[in-house]
Design an enzyme around this catalytic site. Structure first.
Site, PDB file in Angstrom:
ATOM      1  N   LYS A 126      47.622   3.060  -0.931  1.00 11.44           N
ATOM      2  CA  LYS A 126      48.384   2.537   0.222  1.00 11.44           C
ATOM      3  C   LYS A 126      47.575   2.879   1.527  1.00 11.44           C
ATOM      4  O   LYS A 126      47.495   2.021   2.417  1.00 11.44           O
ATOM      5  CB  LYS A 126      49.637   2.734   0.411  1.00 11.44           C
TER       6      LYS A 126
HETATM    7  C1  LIG Z   1      52.668   1.015  -4.409  1.00 11.97           C
HETATM    8  C2  LIG Z   1      51.973   1.680  -5.643  1.00 11.97           C
HETATM    9  C3  LIG Z   1      51.869   0.973  -6.880  1.00 11.97           C
HETATM   10  C4  LIG Z   1      52.254  -0.708  -6.777  1.00 11.97           C
HETATM   11  O1  LIG Z   1      51.355  -1.214  -5.972  1.00 11.97           O
HETATM   12  P1  LIG Z   1      51.949  -2.812  -5.555  1.00 11.97           P
HETATM   13  O2  LIG Z   1      50.973  -3.453  -4.550  1.00 11.97           O
HETATM   14  O3  LIG Z   1      53.202  -2.647  -5.188  1.00 11.97           O
HETATM   15  O4  LIG Z   1      51.788  -3.504  -6.748  1.00 11.97           O
HETATM   16  C5  LIG Z   1      51.202   1.361  -8.058  1.00 11.97           C
HETATM   17  N1  LIG Z   1      50.827   2.929  -7.815  1.00 11.97           N
HETATM   18  C6  LIG Z   1      51.127   3.611  -6.745  1.00 11.97           C
HETATM   19  C7  LIG Z   1      50.643   5.101  -6.792  1.00 11.97           C
HETATM   20  C8  LIG Z   1      51.662   2.872  -5.607  1.00 11.97           C
HETATM   21  O5  LIG Z   1      51.633   3.830  -4.389  1.00 11.97           O
END
Ligand SMILES: *Cc1c(COP(=O)(O)O)cnc(C)c1O
Length: 483
Positions: A126
């Site tokens: 993220k």
């Molecule tokens: C947010 C997240 C996901 C999921 O991603 P999306 O964009 O919501 O599908 C998967 N793995 C981790 C470690 C995350 O922080």
């Protein structure tokens, strides 16, 4: 300078519409700070730019920030190019992501790769989008002479990525609610040890849903929201999605020699933001064979791609798993893909989401569009706790690499669904240091702590602990947003 009428009428990637069809056409900066479109839909570009062979060839040679500019600038026409370029270069720096490559590719064996997206400040993918969002928010707020107080709820990754992206920025404060005592010690320390004056951590005596409910109640109070300039940085934010498109290109170029080769991606998925960025890359002409969606026990999306049925779950039906960032009851970005699947029929999308509201879901198995699904390259599968633990062990034994539980879901499903002869790139969405408990279960020892994070858990923490009380949270915010 006047724009010819024919140009204005043309669908542009830098003009935005709503998936439910009732939003006046907007520009990038208009939608940057917002959440849902005013009609309750999601914001999408009028069109995806289709890249020619020569454009793709030129991109192969670019550094990460230059590649990011080449892609993102297609979707923006209301920020001066030089300014956007400078922001992208500030966001994607070696000092922030640990290498000039930003998202390096690690080859496990020929044809099987890990795209490392988790070397940013909070050790999850993220950060890649959030670091750029911090630049964009600060820039647009300063230009408009505004300030913003970001209010959010987190169970881990999103909140900390937002705080690290916004810390110390002018015109922005962050109020982040988290469930008291429910996050891992590492995640807690990551957030609460921030000492920046514009970051406020509020630990709520309750669970994540209590935090979420408070955020909804505060944001739902229009008078309070306006008076205190409350905003959000949730996963439906368009700029976050578009920033994620870049690493699909980067991963593709790193894994191939020429642009006639195809690759597939395996994506640990929750709210469908990450894999939707892959869909955009594919629509732009990047030679992606399969987009392999990995669910954990909360398999809302796997069920859809297998059966055509989209059925949202209640919180009681949503399991708490060892890949917690994928524990979703509905997928907030999914509406964007359905909009493309139904040939951008906004009336149909509005009807489908009315069915979600009224009946908890919909079924497209009999709809004409279901027969066109194959052209988008999606495959899917699910992986359980036992599968994750086994994968962490197997990847460690075979390649000497420790993966986190989310990445393990991706590898499990990716390897099961891949086509022979097509290289597979698995997206690494977090580092194992964040999920020590599962790593101990799989490997019998603690995960490695990356340099700079030693002793994180013993740093001084700064957090206000409160009851799940909307008025108390409002009072806290009001006392800290005077100017
Ligand atoms: C947010 C997240 C996901 C999921 O991603 P999306 O964009 O919501 O599908 C998967 N793995 C981790 C470690 C995350 O922080």
């Amino acid at each position: 300078m006047s724009v010819p009428a024919s140009k204005l009428a043309q669908a542009s990637p830098a003009r935005y519409i709503s998936t439910r069809g009732r939003m006046p056409v907007a520009r990038f900066c208009d939608v940057l700070l917002g959440g849902l479109a005013p009609d309750g839909g999601l914001v999408v570009p009028q069109a995806y730019p289709r890249l020619g062979a020569d454009e793709l060839a030129a991109m192969r040679k670019l550094s990460y920030p230059d590649l990011a500019f080449a892609i993102i600038s297609r979707y923006v026409d209301d920020i001066a190019e030089a300014d956007l370029k400078a922001m992208v270069h500030r966001a994607y720096r070696c000092e922030v992501f640990g290498s000039a490559e930003i998202t390096p590719l690690k080859t496990l064996e020929p044809g099987l790769h890990l795209l490392q997206l988790s070397n940013g400040p909070t050790l999850a993918f993220k950060d890649v989008a959030m670091q750029l969002l911090g630049e964009l928010f600060e820039y647009v707020l300063a230009r408009e002479g505004r300030t913003l107080n970001i209010l959010g709820a987190t169970s881990g990754d999103t909140g900390s990525a937002a705080e690290y992206a916004m810390r110390g920025r002018k015109g922005i404060r962050v109020f982040m609610l988290s469930p008291h005592g429910k996050m891992s010690p590492f995640q807690r320390a990551q957030m609460y040890s921030l000492q920046d004056a514009n970051i406020f951590n509020i630990a709520i005596r309750g669970v994540f849903d209590d935090c979420q409910d408070i955020v909804k109640a505060v944001s739902g109070d229009a008078a309070f929201k306006n008076a205190h300039r409350i905003g959000a940085v949730n996963s439906i934010n368009w700029a976050r999605v578009v920033a994620q498109v870049v690493y699909y290109f980067k991963g593709y170029f790193s894994a191939t020699r020429g642009n006639d080769e195809e690759v597939s991606f395996a994506v640990p998925s929750g709210n469908f933001g990450n894999i939707f960025a892959g869909h955009i890359a594919r629509m732009m002409g990047l030679p992606i064979r399969q987009l392999i969606l990995a669910s954990n026990e909360n398999d809302v999306l796997d069920e859809f791609f297998k059966s055509g049925r989209y059925r949202v779950r209640s919180s009681r039906e949503t399991a708490q798993t060892s890949s917690p960032s994928m524990d979703i009851s509905k997928a907030s970005n999914f509406e964007r893909f359905v909009f493309d699947l139904v040939q951008r029929d906004a009336v149909m999308v509005a009807r489908l989401w009315r069915e979600v509201e009224e009946a908890g879901g919909f079924n497209l198995a009999e709809a004409p569009c279901w027969r066109t699904l194959a052209q988008y390259g999606f495959a899917s599968g699910r992986s359980s706790h036992a599968d994750r633990v086994a994968a962490i062990r197997r990847i460690h034994q075979k390649y000497g690499v420790t993966i986190d539980p989310h990445t393990a879901d991706g590898i499990n499903v990716g390897v099961a669904q891949r086509e022979t002869g097509v290289p597979l790139i698995c997206l690494e969405t977090a580092l194992p240091a964040k999920f020590a408990e599962t790593i101990r279960e799989a490997l019998g020892r603690d995960p490695e702590v990356p340099p700079g994070y030693e002793g994180l858990e013993s740093r001084l923490q700064r957090v206000a602990v409160m009851d799940p009380d909307v008025e108390a949270v409002k009072t806290y915010i009001a006392g800290r947003t005077k100017n």
